[in-house]
Structures are given as structure tokens and as C-alpha cells.
Scaffold this motif. Structure first.
Motif, PDB file in Angstrom:
ATOM      1  N   ALA A  12       0.841  -1.206   0.000  1.00 52.56           N
ATOM      2  CA  ALA A  12       0.000   0.000   0.000  1.00 52.56           C
ATOM      3  C   ALA A  12       0.876   1.256   0.000  1.00 52.56           C
ATOM      4  O   ALA A  12       0.649   2.180  -0.795  1.00 52.56           O
ATOM      5  N   VAL A  13       1.875   1.292   0.846  1.00 49.74           N
ATOM      6  CA  VAL A  13       2.784   2.449   0.907  1.00 49.74           C
ATOM      7  C   VAL A  13       3.546   2.586  -0.403  1.00 49.74           C
ATOM      8  O   VAL A  13       3.669   3.693  -0.954  1.00 49.74           O
ATOM      9  N   ASP A  14       4.031   1.486  -0.932  1.00 48.59           N
ATOM     10  CA  ASP A  14       4.780   1.524  -2.199  1.00 48.59           C
ATOM     11  C   ASP A  14       3.911   2.043  -3.345  1.00 48.59           C
ATOM     12  O   ASP A  14       4.382   2.838  -4.170  1.00 48.59           O
ATOM     13  N   LEU A  15       2.660   1.603  -3.390  1.00 49.59           N
ATOM     14  CA  LEU A  15       1.761   2.086  -4.441  1.00 49.59           C
ATOM     15  C   LEU A  15       1.563   3.601  -4.328  1.00 49.59           C
ATOM     16  O   LEU A  15       1.575   4.312  -5.335  1.00 49.59           O
ATOM     17  N   PHE A  16       1.400   4.086  -3.109  1.00 49.88           N
ATOM     18  CA  PHE A  16       1.265   5.529  -2.925  1.00 49.88           C
ATOM     19  C   PHE A  16       2.529   6.242  -3.409  1.00 49.88           C
ATOM     20  O   PHE A  16       2.448   7.258  -4.109  1.00 49.88           O
ATOM     21  N   MET A  17       3.677   5.713  -3.060  1.00 48.68           N
ATOM     22  CA  MET A  17       4.944   6.343  -3.447  1.00 48.68           C
ATOM     23  C   MET A  17       5.168   6.275  -4.958  1.00 48.68           C
ATOM     24  O   MET A  17       5.909   7.072  -5.511  1.00 48.68           O
ATOM     25  N   GLU A  18       4.489   5.346  -5.640  1.00 51.13           N
ATOM     26  CA  GLU A  18       4.550   5.261  -7.106  1.00 51.13           C
ATOM     27  C   GLU A  18       3.653   6.295  -7.774  1.00 51.13           C
ATOM     28  O   GLU A  18       3.737   6.494  -8.984  1.00 51.13           O
TER      29      GLU A  18
END
Length: 158
Positions: A12-18
């Protein structure tokens, strides 16, 4: 059992950072558990970013929790008031926990608490750059929402 959900929280955090919105990030991290394909999850949750269409109302990460609650305990039977009540109860439980941990459910308030200028008069999203990620609390709110949902799933599967 919680360790199996740590990857989903990080996703979830990685998707936001993408560059995905808060709501897209939270929903896409768990949607496959309910047979929802990744692109469909992102499309369903796309309009909830920026506090619903960038109006800075309910936080997108919180909207993601509501969508996941519907996938987990919602009903397609219009007359099943018991199932509706169960779903509403789950939504209230998840949102109460988010509010307790973060101090609000409202995007504008969450931004203000972190010293961010709140702009509501445009539908154009802010540019995602190093400064954006440095000052925004959004990644932490995505992490919080994903963690709350993972904790709920762990409790459900005990």
C-alpha cells in the motif's frame, strides 16, 4: 499470522509512493483477497483520492477502508438488513480506529495537522516530487489504514 499482512501494508505504501492515490493504494493492496483484479481495484477507488475528488473531505485512505469493508462484509441482497448492519458496524469500527490513531477522518484536517497548506479549489493533483513526499502525511495515513485493515483480518481469522 500478522506477518503475512506486512507485505500488503508495505505494498500500500509503495503504491502511494509510485503515484497512486491514498484510496487506490489501500484498496489495491488487499483487493485480490476478494477476487478483485488490480486494475479494477484502482479504477473503483480512483475518485476517492484527495479527500474525494480533491475536495479534501474524507481522507482517501479512509475511503479505501470503507471500500474494503464492503468487499469483506457487504451484501448484494437489498433486503438483508442484518448484513447491511454488519457492514456498517465494520465501517464504524475501522473508522473509529483510524480516527483514534490519526486524530481525524478528514483529509483537510489531517493535512493541516501536519502543517500542509490545504488547497481545495482545483481538481489538478499536486505534483509528486521529493518535496511533496517530504511534507505530506499521506504515506503514513496509507500505512495506518492498511495496518488497521490487516489487524482486522488477523482478528477475524483467529
Amino acid at each position: 499470522m500478522f506477518m503475512e499482512y506486512e507485505d500488503r501494508i508495505q505494498k500500500a505504501v509503495d503504491l502511494f509512493m509510485e503515484g497512486y492515490s491514498c484510496s487506490q493504494s489501500v484498496v489495491a493492496a488487499f483487493a485480490d483477497l476478494y477476487g478483485v483484479e488490480d486494475n479494477t481495484a484502482k479504477l473503483i477507488s480512483a475518485g476517492f483520492g484527495g479527500g474525494v475528488g480533491r475536495l479534501r473531505m474524507m481522507c482517501g485512505a479512509v475511503s479505501g477502508l470503507v471500500i474494503l469493508a464492503g468487499l469483506d462484509s457487504g451484501t448484494t441482497d437489498a433486503g438483508d438488513s442484518h448484513a447491511k448492519g454488519d457492514c456498517y458496524g465494520l465501517v464504524r469500527q475501522l473508522l473509529a480506529e483510524f480516527n483514534k490513531r490519526n486524530g481525524s477522518l478528514i483529509c483537510a484536517e489531517l493535512l493541516s495537522m501536519n502543517g500542509c497548506k490545504v488547497v481545495k479549489d482545483t481538481n489538478v493533483p499536486d505534483e509528486r516530487n521529493a518535496q511533496y513526499y517530504k511534507v505530506r502525511p499521506c504515506a503514513a495515513k496509507v500505512e495506518s489504514a492498511a495496518r488497521i485493515f490487516a489487524e482486522y483480518l488477523c482478528g477475524k481469522h483467529k
